[in-house]
Design a protein around this motif. Structure first.
Motif, PDB file in Angstrom:
ATOM      1  N   ASP A  62      -9.370 170.797  11.916  1.00  0.00           N
ATOM      2  CA  ASP A  62     -10.325 171.007  13.008  1.00  0.00           C
ATOM      3  C   ASP A  62      -9.983 172.302  13.739  1.00  0.00           C
ATOM      4  OD1 ASP A  62     -12.109 170.807  15.093  1.00  0.00           O
ATOM      5  OD2 ASP A  62     -10.974 169.265  16.176  1.00  0.00           O
ATOM      6  N   HIS A  63     -10.917 173.263  13.733  1.00  0.00           N
ATOM      7  CA  HIS A  63     -10.686 174.541  14.423  1.00  0.00           C
ATOM      8  C   HIS A  63     -10.832 174.413  15.935  1.00  0.00           C
ATOM      9  CE1 HIS A  63     -12.458 176.366  10.478  1.00  0.00           C
ATOM     10  NE2 HIS A  63     -11.258 175.848  10.304  1.00  0.00           N
ATOM     11  N   GLN A  64     -11.504 173.352  16.381  1.00  0.00           N
ATOM     12  CA  GLN A  64     -11.781 173.111  17.796  1.00  0.00           C
ATOM     13  C   GLN A  64     -12.597 174.242  18.414  1.00  0.00           C
ATOM     14  OE1 GLN A  64      -8.829 170.469  19.961  1.00  0.00           O
ATOM     15  NE2 GLN A  64      -7.397 171.766  18.838  1.00  0.00           N
ATOM     16  N   TRP A  65     -13.475 174.818  17.629  1.00  0.00           N
ATOM     17  CA  TRP A  65     -14.367 175.861  18.137  1.00  0.00           C
ATOM     18  C   TRP A  65     -15.616 175.254  18.782  1.00  0.00           C
ATOM     19  CZ3 TRP A  65     -14.524 179.968  13.607  1.00  0.00           C
ATOM     20  CH2 TRP A  65     -13.375 180.750  13.686  1.00  0.00           C
ATOM     21  N   ARG A  66     -15.966 174.035  18.359  1.00  0.00           N
ATOM     22  CA  ARG A  66     -17.228 173.452  18.792  1.00  0.00           C
ATOM     23  C   ARG A  66     -16.997 172.324  19.783  1.00  0.00           C
ATOM     24  NH1 ARG A  66     -17.787 172.274  13.318  1.00  0.00           N
ATOM     25  NH2 ARG A  66     -18.463 170.197  13.929  1.00  0.00           N
ATOM     26  N   ALA A  67     -17.949 172.130  20.667  1.00  0.00           N
ATOM     27  CA  ALA A  67     -17.855 171.064  21.666  1.00  0.00           C
ATOM     28  C   ALA A  67     -17.967 169.690  21.017  1.00  0.00           C
ATOM     29  CB  ALA A  67     -18.955 171.239  22.714  1.00  0.00           C
ATOM     30  N   ASP A  68     -18.589 169.619  19.847  1.00  0.00           N
ATOM     31  CA  ASP A  68     -18.795 168.323  19.178  1.00  0.00           C
ATOM     32  C   ASP A  68     -17.731 168.045  18.113  1.00  0.00           C
ATOM     33  OD1 ASP A  68     -19.499 170.184  17.305  1.00  0.00           O
ATOM     34  OD2 ASP A  68     -21.406 169.262  16.768  1.00  0.00           O
ATOM     35  N   SER A  69     -16.611 168.768  18.125  1.00  0.00           N
ATOM     36  CA  SER A  69     -15.618 168.612  17.063  1.00  0.00           C
ATOM     37  C   SER A  69     -15.022 167.207  17.028  1.00  0.00           C
ATOM     38  CB  SER A  69     -14.499 169.654  17.214  1.00  0.00           C
ATOM     39  OG  SER A  69     -13.774 169.465  18.401  1.00  0.00           O
ATOM     40  N   GLN A  70     -14.823 166.583  18.186  1.00  0.00           N
ATOM     41  CA  GLN A  70     -14.265 165.224  18.217  1.00  0.00           C
ATOM     42  C   GLN A  70     -15.231 164.219  17.585  1.00  0.00           C
ATOM     43  OE1 GLN A  70     -11.203 164.255  19.221  1.00  0.00           O
ATOM     44  NE2 GLN A  70     -10.680 166.406  19.599  1.00  0.00           N
ATOM     45  N   ARG A  71     -16.521 164.379  17.893  1.00  0.00           N
ATOM     46  CA  ARG A  71     -17.525 163.486  17.291  1.00  0.00           C
ATOM     47  C   ARG A  71     -17.628 163.719  15.783  1.00  0.00           C
ATOM     48  NH1 ARG A  71     -20.557 165.404  21.580  1.00  0.00           N
ATOM     49  NH2 ARG A  71     -22.141 166.294  20.196  1.00  0.00           N
ATOM     50  N   ASN A  72     -17.452 164.967  15.386  1.00  0.00           N
ATOM     51  CA  ASN A  72     -17.472 165.297  13.958  1.00  0.00           C
ATOM     52  C   ASN A  72     -16.344 164.573  13.229  1.00  0.00           C
ATOM     53  OD1 ASN A  72     -17.883 166.493  11.478  1.00  0.00           O
ATOM     54  ND2 ASN A  72     -17.215 168.517  12.094  1.00  0.00           N
ATOM     55  N   ILE A  73     -15.152 164.556  13.844  1.00  0.00           N
ATOM     56  CA  ILE A  73     -13.998 163.872  13.235  1.00  0.00           C
ATOM     57  C   ILE A  73     -14.274 162.373  13.093  1.00  0.00           C
ATOM     58  CG2 ILE A  73     -11.591 163.213  13.601  1.00  0.00           C
ATOM     59  CD1 ILE A  73     -11.180 165.964  14.909  1.00  0.00           C
ATOM     60  N   TYR A  88      -6.143 162.694   6.549  1.00  0.00           N
ATOM     61  CA  TYR A  88      -5.258 163.357   7.511  1.00  0.00           C
ATOM     62  C   TYR A  88      -6.065 164.389   8.300  1.00  0.00           C
ATOM     63  CZ  TYR A  88      -1.453 161.306   4.794  1.00  0.00           C
ATOM     64  OH  TYR A  88      -0.600 160.428   4.160  1.00  0.00           O
ATOM     65  N   ILE A  89      -5.882 164.359   9.623  1.00  0.00           N
ATOM     66  CA  ILE A  89      -6.577 165.295  10.505  1.00  0.00           C
ATOM     67  C   ILE A  89      -5.556 166.225  11.150  1.00  0.00           C
ATOM     68  CG2 ILE A  89      -8.142 165.557  12.465  1.00  0.00           C
ATOM     69  CD1 ILE A  89      -9.407 164.027  10.168  1.00  0.00           C
ATOM     70  N   TYR A  90      -5.776 167.531  11.032  1.00  0.00           N
ATOM     71  CA  TYR A  90      -4.953 168.531  11.710  1.00  0.00           C
ATOM     72  C   TYR A  90      -5.856 169.329  12.658  1.00  0.00           C
ATOM     73  CZ  TYR A  90      -1.218 167.726   8.286  1.00  0.00           C
ATOM     74  OH  TYR A  90      -0.231 167.164   7.517  1.00  0.00           O
ATOM     75  N   GLN A  91      -5.276 169.751  13.777  1.00  0.00           N
ATOM     76  CA  GLN A  91      -6.028 170.540  14.745  1.00  0.00           C
ATOM     77  C   GLN A  91      -5.334 171.873  14.995  1.00  0.00           C
ATOM     78  OE1 GLN A  91      -6.231 167.552  17.948  1.00  0.00           O
ATOM     79  NE2 GLN A  91      -8.456 167.544  17.674  1.00  0.00           N
ATOM     80  N   ILE A  92      -6.134 172.950  15.052  1.00  0.00           N
ATOM     81  CA  ILE A  92      -5.623 174.271  15.396  1.00  0.00           C
ATOM     82  C   ILE A  92      -5.803 174.449  16.894  1.00  0.00           C
ATOM     83  CG2 ILE A  92      -5.891 176.752  15.048  1.00  0.00           C
ATOM     84  CD1 ILE A  92      -6.959 176.164  12.259  1.00  0.00           C
ATOM     85  N   HIS A  93      -4.706 174.603  17.626  1.00  0.00           N
ATOM     86  CA  HIS A  93      -4.774 174.637  19.089  1.00  0.00           C
ATOM     87  C   HIS A  93      -4.983 176.034  19.651  1.00  0.00           C
ATOM     88  CE1 HIS A  93      -3.841 170.406  19.565  1.00  0.00           C
ATOM     89  NE2 HIS A  93      -2.853 170.539  18.692  1.00  0.00           N
TER      90      HIS A  93
END
Length: 323
Positions: A62-73, A88-93
């Motif tokens: 998850d690049h966390q560029w979008r506001a809907d990234s959590q819903r996407n996951i 497995y979920i990884y996030q780029i902070h």
């Protein structure tokens, strides 16, 4: 299970992969988009029929560029949970990274996960349209033959891990049809329509323009060109590797340039690129490369030194070596 044209194509591609002739662990890099859902469906259907693949895992970065990234996951996990395979979920902070930097970070995360879990094969969902877009991007940036032949079906990387792209012979139109036929829950990513992204502009403006005003067969023509280029590039690459192995020093970071001095220019350039990429993970600057090749042919030369990116490159007594 309904067998479609893409199921048969997927089966043909899998059987061509020598690395899949025996049971292997597979890590599948996914997103919520149509390509990833198509790949998941094809893999699960294939395994249900043939029970051929084992120890399948999914990974999402998850690049966390979008506001809907959590819903996407959450949407993605709801779909992958029906496969009974681990996801497995990884996030780029770090925010505000360029697209190319994020792509490199994503690949590093996937690769490190594969090494940690001793995974042998990584599947990605790149398709034929991605291959076309990558070709045009690299062409605009001024790439060589190696860059034009990017996104091959199979690529070996470190620690005996292979990246396989099972959808690389399938175009976007076929994948969209497949997703609609099986009602796959595609997550709509609005960033795919931002024209500030070069790939989106190529997808929605340049390719349709070329198809409409130059050749309706432009995509097929480019794919044919890439296929031919890949064959020629592989031939040059194999010969360059042989020359590099024969010329490198057994102990020092050096190679004997006399071994390549009278070879074709294409092979000389490749050997230099191999030397710097293998030892320093650096792509040699074209101007420096041309200088080094020119210096190789100076008769009765004294020691020549060139400074490039904090490396002191020396040519002396038939050797190229680094201090």
């Amino acid at each position: 299970m309904t067998q479609t044209y893409l199921h048969n194509k997927f089966l043909t591609i899998i059987l061509k992969c020598q690395n899949l002739r025996k049971p292997v662990s597979i890590l599948i890099a996914i997103s919520g988009g149509k390509d990833s859902l198509c790949l998941i469906k094809l893999v699960e259907d294939f395994n249900h029929t043939y029970n051929y693949l084992y120890d399948i895992e999914y990974i999402y970065v998850d690049h966390q560029w979008r506001a809907d990234s959590q819903r996407n996951i959450k949407h993605l996990l709801n779909y992958t949970c029906i496969t009974n395979n681990n996801t497995y979920i990884y996030q780029i902070h770090k925010a505000h990274m360029s697209e190319s930097t994020v792509r490199k970070v994503r690949y590093q995360i996937i690769l490190q996960h594969a090494i940690k879990h001793k995974t042998q094969i990584i599947f990605t969902a790149h398709n034929q349209t991605d291959q076309l877009e990558t070709f045009l991007l690299n062409l605009i940036r001024g790439t060589g033959l190696e860059g034009l032949s990017s996104l091959p079906l199979i690529r070996q990387i470190k620690n005996h891990i292979h990246i396989i792209r099972p959808l690389i012979k399938m175009n976007t139109g076929d994948i969209i049809w497949f997703c609609h036929k099986f009602n796959l829950p595609i997550w709509s990513d609005k960033t795919n329509f931002y024209y500030s992204n070069s790939r989106n502009r190529i997808r929605y403006e340049l390719l349709p323009y070329l198809k409409g005003y130059f050749s309706p067969m432009i995509e097929d023509n480019i794919i044919n060109f890439l296929s031919l280029s890949s064959i020629e590039n592989e031939y040059i690459k194999q010969n360059a590797i042989k020359l590099y192995i024969n010329s490198r020093h057994s102990y020092y970071i050096a190679f004997n340039y006399k071994v390549i001095q009278y070879q074709h220019l294409a092979l000389k350039r490749r050997v230099f690129h191999l030397f710097f990429y293998y030892n320093f993970n650096k792509h040699l600057n074209h101007k420096i490369l041309n200088k080094l090749i020119e210096y190789m042919h100076i008769k009765n030369q004294r020691k020549i030194s060139v400074i490039w990116e904090n490396l002191k490159i020396n040519l002396y007594k038939n050797w190229v070596y680094i201090q």
